[in-house]
Design a protein around this motif. Structure first.
Motif, PDB file in Angstrom:
ATOM      1  N   ASP A   1       0.834  -1.208   0.000  1.00 32.44           N
ATOM      2  CA  ASP A   1       0.000   0.000   0.000  1.00 32.44           C
ATOM      3  C   ASP A   1       0.870   1.260   0.000  1.00 32.44           C
ATOM      4  OD1 ASP A   1      -2.272  -1.531  -0.002  1.00 32.44           O
ATOM      5  OD2 ASP A   1      -2.628  -1.378   2.152  1.00 32.44           O
TER       6      ASP A   1
ATOM      7  N   VAL B   1       2.095   1.819  -3.561  1.00 35.66           N
ATOM      8  CA  VAL B   1       1.009   2.336  -4.403  1.00 35.66           C
ATOM      9  C   VAL B   1       0.746   3.806  -4.094  1.00 35.66           C
ATOM     10  CG1 VAL B   1      -1.457   2.154  -4.920  1.00 35.66           C
ATOM     11  CG2 VAL B   1      -0.068   0.083  -4.696  1.00 35.66           C
ATOM     12  N   ALA B   2       0.724   4.160  -2.804  1.00 38.34           N
ATOM     13  CA  ALA B   2       0.480   5.547  -2.407  1.00 38.34           C
ATOM     14  C   ALA B   2       1.571   6.462  -2.947  1.00 38.34           C
ATOM     15  CB  ALA B   2       0.412   5.649  -0.882  1.00 38.34           C
TER      16      ALA B   2
ATOM     17  N   LYS C   1       3.403   5.960  -5.641  1.00 42.24           N
ATOM     18  CA  LYS C   1       3.240   6.070  -7.088  1.00 42.24           C
ATOM     19  C   LYS C   1       2.119   7.049  -7.426  1.00 42.24           C
ATOM     20  CE  LYS C   1       6.341   3.001  -8.296  1.00 42.24           C
ATOM     21  NZ  LYS C   1       7.553   3.388  -9.049  1.00 42.24           N
ATOM     22  N   ASN C   2       1.017   6.946  -6.678  1.00 44.27           N
ATOM     23  CA  ASN C   2      -0.118   7.858  -6.919  1.00 44.27           C
ATOM     24  C   ASN C   2       0.272   9.296  -6.620  1.00 44.27           C
ATOM     25  OD1 ASN C   2      -1.752   5.729  -7.690  1.00 44.27           O
ATOM     26  ND2 ASN C   2      -2.651   5.469  -5.650  1.00 44.27           N
ATOM     27  N   ALA C   3       1.037   9.498  -5.531  1.00 43.31           N
ATOM     28  CA  ALA C   3       1.460  10.850  -5.180  1.00 43.31           C
ATOM     29  C   ALA C   3       2.373  11.430  -6.246  1.00 43.31           C
ATOM     30  CB  ALA C   3       2.174  10.837  -3.832  1.00 43.31           C
TER      31      ALA C   3
ATOM     32  N   ARG D   1       2.372  10.583  -9.390  1.00 44.62           N
ATOM     33  CA  ARG D   1       1.561  10.842 -10.588  1.00 44.62           C
ATOM     34  C   ARG D   1       0.775  12.137 -10.457  1.00 44.62           C
ATOM     35  NH1 ARG D   1      -1.166   6.547 -10.350  1.00 44.62           N
ATOM     36  NH2 ARG D   1       0.374   5.251 -11.415  1.00 44.62           N
ATOM     37  N   GLU D   2       0.185  12.339  -9.267  1.00 46.34           N
ATOM     38  CA  GLU D   2      -0.578  13.572  -9.044  1.00 46.34           C
ATOM     39  C   GLU D   2       0.335  14.795  -9.069  1.00 46.34           C
ATOM     40  OE1 GLU D   2      -3.821  13.984  -8.875  1.00 46.34           O
ATOM     41  OE2 GLU D   2      -4.028  11.843  -9.312  1.00 46.34           O
TER      42      GLU D   2
ATOM     43  N   LYS E   1       1.022  15.758 -12.587  1.00 46.51           N
ATOM     44  CA  LYS E   1      -0.109  16.432 -13.238  1.00 46.51           C
ATOM     45  C   LYS E   1      -0.194  17.888 -12.806  1.00 46.51           C
ATOM     46  CE  LYS E   1      -3.090  12.358 -13.724  1.00 46.51           C
ATOM     47  NZ  LYS E   1      -4.374  11.755 -13.285  1.00 46.51           N
TER      48      LYS E   1
END
Length: 294
Positions: A272, A275-276, A278-280, A282-283, A286
């Motif tokens: 987890d 994943v967190a 990677k998401n951070a 990615r955001e 952006k």
């Protein structure tokens, strides 16, 4: 009626350790499948028996092809005795494939219990014996060996390995790197033979001892990992540790498992965190403003 497959344990060194039933089974067998037929002949001469049955070779190189031949003999009613060079068949030796095929065809499988290098080394090692696991031969290539050792770095049970003498020093060095230089171990050499030797001590000490070369049959016993409480780390740090291992060439799944072992945390928690992260990332990508040049 189908026959019977007999897995016969043979001495790992001292011929006097041969179980009494071994001579009986070798004499009565319709077929004897031997890892090395020359060693079998020396064994039968030492035991003073003369097998009346057919003798065939059964080793790693012909195991797949010969299994069906032996199963046909078993289903035809033959009593087939399987022996390896030393110890119990199928324990890091030929035998598993034949046992599985015999069981699938409804053939009775039994054993003549005999000496075991695994249990003998474990008993004389001086390390805990209440819980243990046998890991067989470590991989020959360093990278694969380190990866396999990392999989059990947090294992609490005592570990038992086989190793070839010319690879012992490298394997002990890998163990010291992964398990820690202070982890206690025992190298058991030539068990039950004339020059039997058991060398005990921290892995770092054993690495130094083996550097000049060691001869003979080798079994290594390693103390299990000490109990420790889970190391509480921020998710970002967990993700960083996984990333470091990935950059070093480990697959993500293996890296996550290794970090979970070294920290005492559940693999899901480490996953987890990755994943967190990677998401951070990615955001963040952006939201990065685009610079314009006037």
């Amino acid at each position: 009626m189908t026959g019977t497959l007999v897995l016969a344990g043979t001495p790992i060194g001292d011929i006097a350790d041969a179980p009494p039933r071994l001579a009986t089974e070798l004499t009565a067998a319709d077929v004897i499948a031997a890892e090395d037929t020359r060693r079998l002949r020396r064994l039968t001469q030492a035991l003073g028996v003369q097998p009346a049955g057919r003798i065939v070779s059964y080793f790693e190189g012909n195991e797949a092809a010969r299994t069906e031949e032996l199963v046909e003999a078993l289903t035809g009613g033959a009593r087939v005795v399987l022996v390896t060079d030393a110890g119990m068949p199928s324990v890091s030796d030929p035998g598993y494939r034949l046992v599985a095929a015999a069981v699938e065809r409804g053939v009775d499988v039994t054993a003549v219990p005999g000496p075991s290098a695994v249990l003998t080394a474990l008993a004389v090692s001086g390390l805990p014996v209440d819980r243990f696991c046998f890991e067989g031969f470590p991989p020959r290539k360093e990278g694969e060996r380190l990866g396999r050792l990392r999989e059990v770095a947090g294992e609490r049970r005592t570990l038992v390995y086989f190793e070839a003498p010319h690879r012992l020093a490298a394997t002990l060095a890998s163990m010291a790197e992964v398990f820690g230089a202070d982890r206690r171990a025992a190298v058991c050499r030539e068990l039950t033979k004339t020059y039997e030797e058991v060398r005990r001590g921290p892995l770092a000490e054993l690495v130094a001892w083996a550097a000049d070369g060691v001869r003979g049959e080798i079994t290594v016993v390693v103390q299990g990992a000490p109990e420790r409480s889970a190391e509480r780390l921020e998710p970002a740090e967990l993700a960083r540790r996984v990333a470091v291992r990935e950059e070093a060439g480990e697959r993500r799944k293996e890296a996550i498992a290794a970090v979970a072992q070294e920290t005492g945390l559940p693999k899901r928690e480490v996953f987890d965190a990755v994943v967190a992260a990677k998401n951070a990332a990615r955001e963040g990508a952006k939201g990065t403003p685009v610079r314009t040049v006037e």
